[in-house]
Scaffold this motif. Sequence first.
Motif, PDB file in Angstrom:
ATOM      1  N   GLN A  63       4.616   3.797   2.983  1.00 57.21           N
ATOM      2  CA  GLN A  63       4.516   2.473   2.365  1.00 57.21           C
ATOM      3  C   GLN A  63       4.254   1.431   3.447  1.00 57.21           C
ATOM      4  O   GLN A  63       4.867   1.450   4.520  1.00 57.21           O
ATOM      5  CB  GLN A  63       5.808   2.136   1.606  1.00 57.21           C
ATOM      6  CG  GLN A  63       5.847   0.748   1.019  1.00 57.21           C
ATOM      7  CD  GLN A  63       7.172   0.464   0.307  1.00 57.21           C
ATOM      8  OE1 GLN A  63       7.787   1.379  -0.227  1.00 57.21           O
ATOM      9  NE2 GLN A  63       7.590  -0.801   0.340  1.00 57.21           N
ATOM     10  N   TYR A  64       3.348   0.529   3.161  1.00 58.51           N
ATOM     11  CA  TYR A  64       3.074  -0.584   4.074  1.00 58.51           C
ATOM     12  C   TYR A  64       2.959  -1.842   3.230  1.00 58.51           C
ATOM     13  O   TYR A  64       2.117  -1.917   2.321  1.00 58.51           O
ATOM     14  CB  TYR A  64       1.786  -0.355   4.858  1.00 58.51           C
ATOM     15  CG  TYR A  64       1.599  -1.335   5.994  1.00 58.51           C
ATOM     16  CD1 TYR A  64       2.134  -1.074   7.255  1.00 58.51           C
ATOM     17  CD2 TYR A  64       0.886  -2.511   5.808  1.00 58.51           C
ATOM     18  CE1 TYR A  64       1.974  -1.957   8.295  1.00 58.51           C
ATOM     19  CE2 TYR A  64       0.721  -3.420   6.839  1.00 58.51           C
ATOM     20  CZ  TYR A  64       1.265  -3.145   8.092  1.00 58.51           C
ATOM     21  OH  TYR A  64       1.115  -4.042   9.129  1.00 58.51           O
ATOM     22  N   SER A  65       3.853  -2.836   3.525  1.00 60.99           N
ATOM     23  CA  SER A  65       3.933  -4.038   2.679  1.00 60.99           C
ATOM     24  C   SER A  65       3.792  -5.297   3.513  1.00 60.99           C
ATOM     25  O   SER A  65       4.153  -5.348   4.707  1.00 60.99           O
ATOM     26  CB  SER A  65       5.271  -4.078   1.929  1.00 60.99           C
ATOM     27  OG  SER A  65       5.440  -2.921   1.127  1.00 60.99           O
ATOM     28  N   TYR A  66       3.289  -6.337   2.855  1.00 64.80           N
ATOM     29  CA  TYR A  66       3.279  -7.702   3.382  1.00 64.80           C
ATOM     30  C   TYR A  66       4.010  -8.577   2.377  1.00 64.80           C
ATOM     31  O   TYR A  66       3.719  -8.537   1.175  1.00 64.80           O
ATOM     32  CB  TYR A  66       1.843  -8.209   3.579  1.00 64.80           C
ATOM     33  CG  TYR A  66       1.328  -8.036   4.984  1.00 64.80           C
ATOM     34  CD1 TYR A  66       1.649  -8.975   5.970  1.00 64.80           C
ATOM     35  CD2 TYR A  66       0.526  -6.957   5.328  1.00 64.80           C
ATOM     36  CE1 TYR A  66       1.188  -8.820   7.277  1.00 64.80           C
ATOM     37  CE2 TYR A  66       0.060  -6.792   6.618  1.00 64.80           C
ATOM     38  CZ  TYR A  66       0.391  -7.741   7.599  1.00 64.80           C
ATOM     39  OH  TYR A  66      -0.054  -7.592   8.879  1.00 64.80           O
ATOM     40  N   MET A  67       4.974  -9.403   2.898  1.00 66.71           N
ATOM     41  CA  MET A  67       5.795 -10.240   2.013  1.00 66.71           C
ATOM     42  C   MET A  67       5.723 -11.699   2.468  1.00 66.71           C
ATOM     43  O   MET A  67       5.643 -11.989   3.669  1.00 66.71           O
ATOM     44  CB  MET A  67       7.244  -9.763   2.014  1.00 66.71           C
ATOM     45  CG  MET A  67       7.426  -8.368   1.426  1.00 66.71           C
ATOM     46  SD  MET A  67       9.125  -7.787   1.541  1.00 66.71           S
ATOM     47  CE  MET A  67       9.205  -7.481   3.300  1.00 66.71           C
ATOM     48  N   SER A  80       8.399   8.464   4.391  1.00 66.92           N
ATOM     49  CA  SER A  80       9.541   9.163   3.765  1.00 66.92           C
ATOM     50  C   SER A  80       9.166  10.598   3.406  1.00 66.92           C
ATOM     51  O   SER A  80       8.004  10.917   3.164  1.00 66.92           O
ATOM     52  CB  SER A  80       9.986   8.422   2.507  1.00 66.92           C
ATOM     53  OG  SER A  80       8.960   8.425   1.535  1.00 66.92           O
ATOM     54  N   LEU A  81      10.180  11.445   3.396  1.00 68.29           N
ATOM     55  CA  LEU A  81      10.085  12.803   2.858  1.00 68.29           C
ATOM     56  C   LEU A  81      10.998  12.881   1.652  1.00 68.29           C
ATOM     57  O   LEU A  81      12.174  12.503   1.728  1.00 68.29           O
ATOM     58  CB  LEU A  81      10.499  13.835   3.899  1.00 68.29           C
ATOM     59  CG  LEU A  81       9.475  14.211   4.968  1.00 68.29           C
ATOM     60  CD1 LEU A  81      10.111  15.148   5.981  1.00 68.29           C
ATOM     61  CD2 LEU A  81       8.254  14.851   4.335  1.00 68.29           C
ATOM     62  N   LEU A 132       8.764  19.389  -2.327  1.00 66.56           N
ATOM     63  CA  LEU A 132       8.814  18.491  -1.178  1.00 66.56           C
ATOM     64  C   LEU A 132       7.523  17.687  -1.132  1.00 66.56           C
ATOM     65  O   LEU A 132       6.435  18.253  -1.253  1.00 66.56           O
ATOM     66  CB  LEU A 132       8.972  19.287   0.126  1.00 66.56           C
ATOM     67  CG  LEU A 132       9.048  18.460   1.419  1.00 66.56           C
ATOM     68  CD1 LEU A 132      10.325  17.603   1.431  1.00 66.56           C
ATOM     69  CD2 LEU A 132       9.004  19.392   2.637  1.00 66.56           C
ATOM     70  N   SER A 133       7.672  16.368  -0.965  1.00 65.77           N
ATOM     71  CA  SER A 133       6.501  15.504  -0.923  1.00 65.77           C
ATOM     72  C   SER A 133       6.651  14.486   0.204  1.00 65.77           C
ATOM     73  O   SER A 133       7.764  14.146   0.628  1.00 65.77           O
ATOM     74  CB  SER A 133       6.297  14.787  -2.261  1.00 65.77           C
ATOM     75  OG  SER A 133       7.430  13.993  -2.580  1.00 65.77           O
ATOM     76  N   LEU A 139       0.854  -1.177   0.000  1.00 66.51           N
ATOM     77  CA  LEU A 139       0.000   0.000   0.000  1.00 66.51           C
ATOM     78  C   LEU A 139       0.898   1.237   0.000  1.00 66.51           C
ATOM     79  O   LEU A 139       1.684   1.443   0.919  1.00 66.51           O
ATOM     80  CB  LEU A 139      -0.907   0.005   1.236  1.00 66.51           C
ATOM     81  CG  LEU A 139      -1.766   1.271   1.440  1.00 66.51           C
ATOM     82  CD1 LEU A 139      -2.835   1.384   0.365  1.00 66.51           C
ATOM     83  CD2 LEU A 139      -2.396   1.288   2.824  1.00 66.51           C
ATOM     84  N   ASN A 140       0.787   2.087  -1.070  1.00 61.83           N
ATOM     85  CA  ASN A 140       1.616   3.285  -1.210  1.00 61.83           C
ATOM     86  C   ASN A 140       0.741   4.532  -1.065  1.00 61.83           C
ATOM     87  O   ASN A 140      -0.344   4.620  -1.661  1.00 61.83           O
ATOM     88  CB  ASN A 140       2.301   3.317  -2.574  1.00 61.83           C
ATOM     89  CG  ASN A 140       3.352   2.231  -2.698  1.00 61.83           C
ATOM     90  OD1 ASN A 140       4.208   2.085  -1.834  1.00 61.83           O
ATOM     91  ND2 ASN A 140       3.271   1.443  -3.776  1.00 61.83           N
ATOM     92  N   VAL A 141       1.221   5.488  -0.301  1.00 68.70           N
ATOM     93  CA  VAL A 141       0.539   6.773  -0.128  1.00 68.70           C
ATOM     94  C   VAL A 141       1.551   7.886  -0.381  1.00 68.70           C
ATOM     95  O   VAL A 141       2.634   7.896   0.219  1.00 68.70           O
ATOM     96  CB  VAL A 141      -0.055   6.915   1.281  1.00 68.70           C
ATOM     97  CG1 VAL A 141      -0.755   8.259   1.422  1.00 68.70           C
ATOM     98  CG2 VAL A 141      -1.027   5.780   1.579  1.00 68.70           C
ATOM     99  N   THR A 142       1.189   8.825  -1.304  1.00 71.65           N
ATOM    100  CA  THR A 142       2.056   9.976  -1.593  1.00 71.65           C
ATOM    101  C   THR A 142       1.218  11.238  -1.579  1.00 71.65           C
ATOM    102  O   THR A 142       0.038  11.236  -1.953  1.00 71.65           O
ATOM    103  CB  THR A 142       2.756   9.829  -2.959  1.00 71.65           C
ATOM    104  OG1 THR A 142       1.758   9.699  -3.982  1.00 71.65           O
ATOM    105  CG2 THR A 142       3.670   8.614  -2.988  1.00 71.65           C
TER     106      THR A 142
END
Length: 465
Positions: free
Chosen positions: A310-314, A336-337, A305-306, A125-128
């Motif tokens: 990130q939240y991952s399952y592997m 992250s920044l 600047l952004s 799951l990616n958030v920007t």
Amino acid sequence: MKSFSNQLPYIFVGLLLWCMPTGRVAAQTAAGSAEPSAPDTIILSEADVLRIALSENATVRVADLDVRKQAYARRAAQADLLPKVDVNGVYSRTLKKQVMYIDMPGFGSGDGIEVGRTHNTQATLNVTMPLISAQLWKNIAMTGEQLDLALEQARSSRIDLVATVRKAYLSVLLAQDSYAVFKRSYDNAQANYRNISAKYDQGLVAEYDKIRANVQVRNIEPNLLQAQNSVAIALWQLKVLMSMDVDTPIQLSGSLSDFKEEVYRGYFSADTVASSNSSLRQLDIQRRLAVSADKLNRYSFLPTLSLGGQYSYMLSNNEFKFWGDGRKWTPYSAVSLSLNIPIFNGGKRLHNVKQSSLAIRQIDIQRSHLEQSLRMGIKNQNNLLRTYMRKYVASEEAVRSAEKGYQIAEKRYQTGEGTLIELNDADVALLQAQLNYNQSIYDFMAAKAELDKMNGTGVPEDEGK
């Protein structure tokens, strides 16, 4: 000289029909009276015609759809301020595992150690979200100006359409009134022919008078048919502007004489200010857009600047199974920044700034030229209005004199004091005077419609505000 006078109405008719759209349609016999309106005929006033055209004309509808498109484009640009959320999944199968060599005491170098597993699965799951981005903010502001431009273009299409429809409406009235003038002249010629024929049978007039009266009737018939044809063509053109089927029966209420009061009112209320001219307004909006584009290019030198997350399952194993004993999904998360500082890209940003600066100068030159052209055009239209006003006053007086002259000539001929040539000359003078009267009203109202177009006025919905 008298023979030439008898030809004057037909010469004038030719000039009149040459100024109007011409074509061929099947015309009915000129001897019959005008047909009454069919039961399903639609009676339309000028207000009705404008209302239908503004709601149904394809050009206006396309312009309105463009406004809606720009409104959606603005919302799409504003959505870039909100976080973007994406979910992605990756599955990979290892064909040849990586071999790792460890140079440490107690580990033999040998063939190395294979690391990793055969089946690898990852769900992320990616958030920007942008925090600081001057270009993005300016781009959103530009969509508002683009919407303003689309609205002004839609207004321009309405102004152009109203001017065109009004002139088309006036053309139909001119054709109808001209037909009525020729029909009256034709009826007079027929009545004279019947009267002279009766007198000839009684031996009171010479055969020459009867022949000349018959020729007068036959000479008018082709012009009457052409005038009837012009009415049909003018109606077709008006229907096209209203996006109406050409076979739809319509009839316009009123006549050109209904506008005689507006001739005086329109002359004294003529506007000479072009501040509402749509072309000038569009250039002003385009200049604002060009200035914004210049700032947008300059903002490309600024850092951005952004914020990201990130939240991952592997899952990794040597068997193709996702659940069960020994299958353990491992979570991973990070925040992250991201700071992006532009340094060098071959001078592209600098050249873009120079281009946008030149675009602003181009628009300034175009606006200055357009403003001068508008001043000249408005001055010319006001001169035309003065000329057509004088023509109207002169033609109105000419009609009164010609009507009185025809009545005198008719009485003189009936009592035997006048000749048929005098009666024909009086009819020619009345025909010319009535045609000039109708033409003067049409010319004035058409020039006023063009002046309203230049001034950016005349749209009914704007006048009601």
